[in-house]
Structure formats: structure tokens, C-alpha cells
Design a protein around this motif. Sequence first.
Motif, mmCIF file in Angstrom:
data_model
loop_
_atom_site.group_PDB
_atom_site.id
_atom_site.type_symbol
_atom_site.label_atom_id
_atom_site.label_comp_id
_atom_site.label_asym_id
_atom_site.label_seq_id
_atom_site.Cartn_x
_atom_site.Cartn_y
_atom_site.Cartn_z
ATOM 1 N N VAL A 291 0.857 -1.185 0.000
ATOM 2 C CA VAL A 291 0.000 0.000 0.000
ATOM 3 C C VAL A 291 0.893 1.236 0.000
ATOM 4 O O VAL A 291 1.754 1.385 0.866
ATOM 5 C CB VAL A 291 -0.930 0.010 1.236
ATOM 6 N N GLU A 292 0.695 2.117 -0.989
ATOM 7 C CA GLU A 292 1.511 3.325 -1.100
ATOM 8 C C GLU A 292 0.949 4.483 -0.282
ATOM 9 O O GLU A 292 1.695 5.348 0.182
ATOM 10 C CB GLU A 292 1.615 3.750 -2.566
ATOM 11 N N GLY A 293 -0.383 4.521 -0.122
ATOM 12 C CA GLY A 293 -0.968 5.613 0.646
ATOM 13 C C GLY A 293 -2.480 5.604 0.561
ATOM 14 O O GLY A 293 -3.095 4.766 -0.110
ATOM 15 N N GLU A 294 -3.088 6.563 1.261
ATOM 16 C CA GLU A 294 -4.539 6.705 1.298
ATOM 17 C C GLU A 294 -4.967 7.883 0.428
ATOM 18 O O GLU A 294 -4.319 8.938 0.425
ATOM 19 C CB GLU A 294 -5.007 6.933 2.737
ATOM 20 N N VAL A 295 -6.047 7.697 -0.313
ATOM 21 C CA VAL A 295 -6.572 8.771 -1.163
ATOM 22 C C VAL A 295 -7.102 9.898 -0.278
ATOM 23 O O VAL A 295 -7.836 9.668 0.692
ATOM 24 C CB VAL A 295 -7.699 8.243 -2.069
ATOM 25 N N PHE A 296 -6.722 11.121 -0.645
ATOM 26 C CA PHE A 296 -7.134 12.301 0.118
ATOM 27 C C PHE A 296 -7.785 13.304 -0.832
ATOM 28 O O PHE A 296 -7.289 13.560 -1.923
ATOM 29 C CB PHE A 296 -5.915 12.940 0.793
ATOM 30 N N GLY A 297 -8.936 13.862 -0.436
ATOM 31 C CA GLY A 297 -9.552 14.930 -1.213
ATOM 32 C C GLY A 297 -10.380 14.467 -2.390
ATOM 33 O O GLY A 297 -10.524 15.208 -3.375
ATOM 34 N N HIS A 298 -10.955 13.260 -2.310
ATOM 35 C CA HIS A 298 -11.836 12.796 -3.381
ATOM 36 C C HIS A 298 -13.070 13.699 -3.458
ATOM 37 O O HIS A 298 -13.632 14.078 -2.425
ATOM 38 C CB HIS A 298 -12.259 11.344 -3.124
ATOM 39 N N PRO A 299 -13.526 14.093 -4.654
ATOM 40 C CA PRO A 299 -14.633 15.055 -4.768
ATOM 41 C C PRO A 299 -15.943 14.579 -4.137
ATOM 42 O O PRO A 299 -16.753 15.394 -3.705
ATOM 43 C CB PRO A 299 -14.794 15.244 -6.288
ATOM 44 N N GLN A 300 -16.155 13.257 -4.071
ATOM 45 C CA GLN A 300 -17.356 12.736 -3.391
ATOM 46 C C GLN A 300 -17.032 12.157 -2.013
ATOM 47 O O GLN A 300 -17.809 11.403 -1.445
ATOM 48 C CB GLN A 300 -18.014 11.640 -4.245
ATOM 49 N N GLN A 301 -15.874 12.532 -1.483
ATOM 50 C CA GLN A 301 -15.404 12.060 -0.184
ATOM 51 C C GLN A 301 -15.278 10.541 -0.096
ATOM 52 O O GLN A 301 -15.375 9.939 0.980
ATOM 53 C CB GLN A 301 -16.311 12.544 0.965
ATOM 54 N N ALA A 302 -15.101 9.893 -1.239
ATOM 55 C CA ALA A 302 -14.902 8.444 -1.228
ATOM 56 C C ALA A 302 -13.568 8.122 -0.564
ATOM 57 O O ALA A 302 -12.599 8.866 -0.693
ATOM 58 C CB ALA A 302 -14.925 7.898 -2.655
ATOM 59 N N ARG A 303 -13.548 7.002 0.153
ATOM 60 C CA ARG A 303 -12.312 6.531 0.768
ATOM 61 C C ARG A 303 -11.616 5.583 -0.205
ATOM 62 O O ARG A 303 -12.259 4.858 -0.962
ATOM 63 C CB ARG A 303 -12.625 5.776 2.072
ATOM 64 N N GLY A 304 -10.295 5.598 -0.179
ATOM 65 C CA GLY A 304 -9.580 4.734 -1.111
ATOM 66 C C GLY A 304 -8.125 4.561 -0.744
ATOM 67 O O GLY A 304 -7.569 5.311 0.071
ATOM 68 N N LEU A 305 -7.500 3.559 -1.349
ATOM 69 C CA LEU A 305 -6.087 3.281 -1.153
ATOM 70 C C LEU A 305 -5.370 3.258 -2.496
ATOM 71 O O LEU A 305 -5.939 2.830 -3.513
ATOM 72 C CB LEU A 305 -5.882 1.931 -0.461
ATOM 73 N N VAL A 306 -4.144 3.722 -2.482
ATOM 74 C CA VAL A 306 -3.266 3.621 -3.640
ATOM 75 C C VAL A 306 -2.304 2.475 -3.374
ATOM 76 O O VAL A 306 -1.603 2.465 -2.352
ATOM 77 C CB VAL A 306 -2.492 4.930 -3.877
ATOM 78 N N MET A 307 -2.282 1.497 -4.286
ATOM 79 C CA MET A 307 -1.477 0.294 -4.084
ATOM 80 C C MET A 307 -0.527 0.085 -5.243
ATOM 81 O O MET A 307 -0.724 0.617 -6.343
ATOM 82 C CB MET A 307 -2.392 -0.925 -3.942
ATOM 83 N N GLN A 308 0.503 -0.678 -4.982
ATOM 84 C CA GLN A 308 1.461 -1.001 -6.023
ATOM 85 C C GLN A 308 0.754 -1.806 -7.118
ATOM 86 O O GLN A 308 -0.066 -2.678 -6.835
ATOM 87 C CB GLN A 308 2.611 -1.817 -5.430
ATOM 88 N N LEU A 309 1.053 -1.503 -8.355
ATOM 89 C CA LEU A 309 0.467 -2.228 -9.480
ATOM 90 C C LEU A 309 1.165 -3.576 -9.622
ATOM 91 O O LEU A 309 2.383 -3.653 -9.725
ATOM 92 C CB LEU A 309 0.629 -1.415 -10.767
ATOM 93 N N ILE A 310 0.376 -4.636 -9.613
ATOM 94 C CA ILE A 310 0.927 -5.984 -9.651
ATOM 95 C C ILE A 310 1.190 -6.414 -11.093
ATOM 96 O O ILE A 310 0.396 -6.162 -11.994
ATOM 97 C CB ILE A 310 -0.041 -6.981 -8.966
ATOM 98 N N SER A 311 2.310 -7.073 -11.300
ATOM 99 C CA SER A 311 2.690 -7.535 -12.628
ATOM 100 C C SER A 311 1.630 -8.479 -13.200
ATOM 101 O O SER A 311 1.068 -9.322 -12.473
ATOM 102 C CB SER A 311 4.030 -8.277 -12.549
ATOM 103 N N PRO A 312 1.363 -8.390 -14.512
ATOM 104 C CA PRO A 312 0.396 -9.303 -15.136
ATOM 105 C C PRO A 312 0.864 -10.755 -15.146
ATOM 106 O O PRO A 312 0.093 -11.648 -15.512
ATOM 107 C CB PRO A 312 0.273 -8.750 -16.569
ATOM 108 N N ARG A 313 2.115 -10.985 -14.745
ATOM 109 C CA ARG A 313 2.579 -12.376 -14.635
ATOM 110 C C ARG A 313 1.858 -13.133 -13.534
ATOM 111 O O ARG A 313 1.812 -14.355 -13.539
ATOM 112 C CB ARG A 313 4.090 -12.411 -14.360
ATOM 113 N N PHE A 314 1.322 -12.389 -12.560
ATOM 114 C CA PHE A 314 0.601 -13.029 -11.462
ATOM 115 C C PHE A 314 -0.810 -13.407 -11.904
ATOM 116 O O PHE A 314 -1.473 -12.651 -12.619
ATOM 117 C CB PHE A 314 0.510 -12.090 -10.256
ATOM 118 N N ALA A 315 -1.263 -14.569 -11.466
ATOM 119 C CA ALA A 315 -2.618 -15.040 -11.751
ATOM 120 C C ALA A 315 -3.299 -15.436 -10.450
ATOM 121 O O ALA A 315 -2.633 -15.738 -9.452
ATOM 122 C CB ALA A 315 -2.573 -16.233 -12.703
#
Length: 429
Positions: free
Chosen positions: A265-289
Motif C-alpha cells: 500500500v503506497e498511501g490513502e486517497v485524500f480529497g476525493h470530490p465525493q469524499q470516497a475513501r480509497g487506497l493507492v497500491m502497487q500495481l501488480i505484474s500481469p505475470r501473477f494469476a
Amino acid sequence: MHTLADLRAGKLAGSKRLDLSCGLTAFPDEIFSLSDSLEVLNLSDNRLTELPADLHRLKHLKVLFCSNNLFTRLPEALGQCEQLFFVGFKACRISQVPPRSLPPRLRSLVLTDNCIESLPEELGQFEHLQKLMLAGNRLHGLPPSIAACQRLELVRIASNNFRQLPQWLLQMPALAWLAFAGNPLNDIHTEEPIRQIPWSQLTLHQVLGEGASGIIQRAQWLDGAGSTEEVAVKLYKGDLTSDGSPLNEMAACIAAGRHPHLIPVEGEVFGHPQQARGLVMQLISPRFATLARPPSLESCTRDVYDGTRLRFDTVLRMATGIASACRHLHDRGINHGDLYAHNILFEENGESLLGDFGAAAFYPDVQTGRTLERIEVRALGILLGELLACCDASDGETAELRGLQQQCVQPDVMCRPSFAAVERALSSL
């Protein structure tokens, strides 16, 4: 989705499954024309308040979905359906569960997001019960009689009014998956600091996946220093899921911190226009299934593997990585609650990542946490058994791993090894 017109015209004769969502306020008698074939009936998303007393005329009925209707009482007609094993009444208005409403072959009972304050003692009489999903009700406890349901493996009691977890529940021999976040249990969790990532720095692209708790999208993150990174953004829905609250999932995901076998997890989303909560995560390689598909109606609590075959070294590396991730979580007082192959990403060489914290919860206290760990060790043991079933190796090669697997699933909860002990054993093989 089928139509009432087709049903009335006889176009669905011989159907084993019927899906009707068309604003129904009464059960259509025409459904009985399928009494010689119908096995799965889906009447979700209507306006039904009752079912006919002679529902048992559908003599082959095994699965009934009636979610998002207007029931206030679980219909007693269900109790006379001799083949019915799956009952799903999610997000209705049910406050009463009469003993006579429970069918004799009951395996899965889904009553998520209702108004239930108590369950009948008679629930303990259903020896086939494996899955009990009760998140989002008003329960203060469970009938102690349920301790007699020796096959019960999955329990969801998140977002209720439990002030403590029943001790008899924690000692049940088959229990492997337990979700209990969002109850007034006075958990020992403390808030973890996390980087705040402004919404303005994120540019969202295609959807990577969508689950009950939220949507994951590929995104570009342009940070304050001017560097750009490809990431994944998960925006959480506010709706209750069968596992509990998405916000509890988010808190557990943050508290889990970094580990080689968890999605970073890289961080938490801040300041979403609809106040939605969210997380920013590392993008996983497409090699993973994804290792497997979630359980089917028939498999109930077991994942579906679709002919997957694995080398022994792949199995061993994967098992060691997942055991290490679980040890890390429990060291932090986190019970994952949904340790399944369908929540594991893997590469052919055995590299693995454990995801989906939708059923995760923090320990209510240290002593209970020790028991929760052993319950989750059983889930790992079941996973090991499934991996061994997919493994292209001789019995001689897998003998030690099979022995460890049996230790993990033994019925005496506190005789199971800890995750640290399992990790050591796997590392030594």
C-alpha cells in the motif's frame, strides 16, 4: 435474466435454473410448472413479502436466492423443502427466523444485512451446516446449540452488537474462516500513520477488478516531486458486504504494513470530490494469476481449481510465503478471516501475494488472538491440502508436507501449530 412472459409461454420448460427480477409482489404460480426440473430459483431484487406454503412442490429445489426483497420474516415454507441446502435472504427486512423456516439439509444460510436480534436454538440441529453469514444484523450473541454443528467452517458475524466472541464458537473443530469486525469488542488496534495522496495527483484508467467492497482501477500517480508511477487505486463503496464494512477492510489493510507477500500500500486517497475513501497500491505484474475461483454453490466452502497442476517446489514456495504473510498479520493482531486460494495471486515459480482484507479484523484481546490464530491455521491447512491435490509429486516427496497439513487441520484448536511454527517447518522442507 428470464422473463415472466417466457415462463408463461412455456419457453422455459425443463429449466434447472430460473432468474426472475421484474418487480414481483407475489410468487408467480407458473413457477410450479418447473417442479420436475427446477433446482436453482433466484427471485432477488423484487418486492416479495412471502412465499407460498406449498413451495415444497418444487421437489428438486436446492438453492433459493431471495435477496433485496421486503420479507420481515424468514418464510416457514422453506422448512418443508427437503432438497434445499442454500438459503439466501440478504438485504431484506427480516427480524424473525422461525425454527420451522430452516430446511433439513441446510448447508449455507445467508441472512446478511437484515434486522435480526436473535436466532432460534433449533439452528444447532442442522448437522450439515457449513456456512453461516450474518453480517450487518443486530445480534448480541449466537445460540450455544450451534456448537453441535460440527461441520460449520465459515461464520460471518461482522457489524453486529457482539461485546465478546462466544468461547464455544472459537473451539469449534471445523471453523476456519471467521469475520467479526465492526462489533463493540474493544479491539486492541491503534491507528497506523499512512501517506496521504491527493486525488489531484491521480489519473484513473481502466478497471482492473470489482468486488463487493470496491472498484480497483489502474492509475497514474504524479507526485509532488514530479515523478510518475503506475499504480492501482481501490475506491471503497460504503455498502455493507457479506464479510462486513469496507472501511474495516481498509483499516486492516493499512495496519498490515509491508511484507514481501502482501500487496504493498503506497498511501490513502485524500480529497476525493465525493469524499470516497480509497487506497493507492502497487500495481501488480500481469505475470501473477489468481490461484483458484471462489467456492461454488455445490462446493460451499471449497475453492474451485479448474484442473490446475503445480510442481512441488512451486507448492512449497507458495505455502511458505503465505504462511509468512499470515504470521506477519497475526504478529500485528490482525485476523485475515478469508485465507483462501481465490485471494492469492501467484507466479509459476511459486512467488505469491495474499490479498483481499474484506473479512479482516483486529484481535479483541491477546488471549482470544491466540485462538483466532489457530482457527486461521486450519484455513492454511485446508489450502495446503488443496495445493497437494494439485501437485505433480510422489507421495514420498510430499510426505512431510502432508504430515504438517494434518497438524494444521486437526480438530483440537489449540493443538494446531502457530503460523511461526508452520513457517519454520515449511522453510526446513
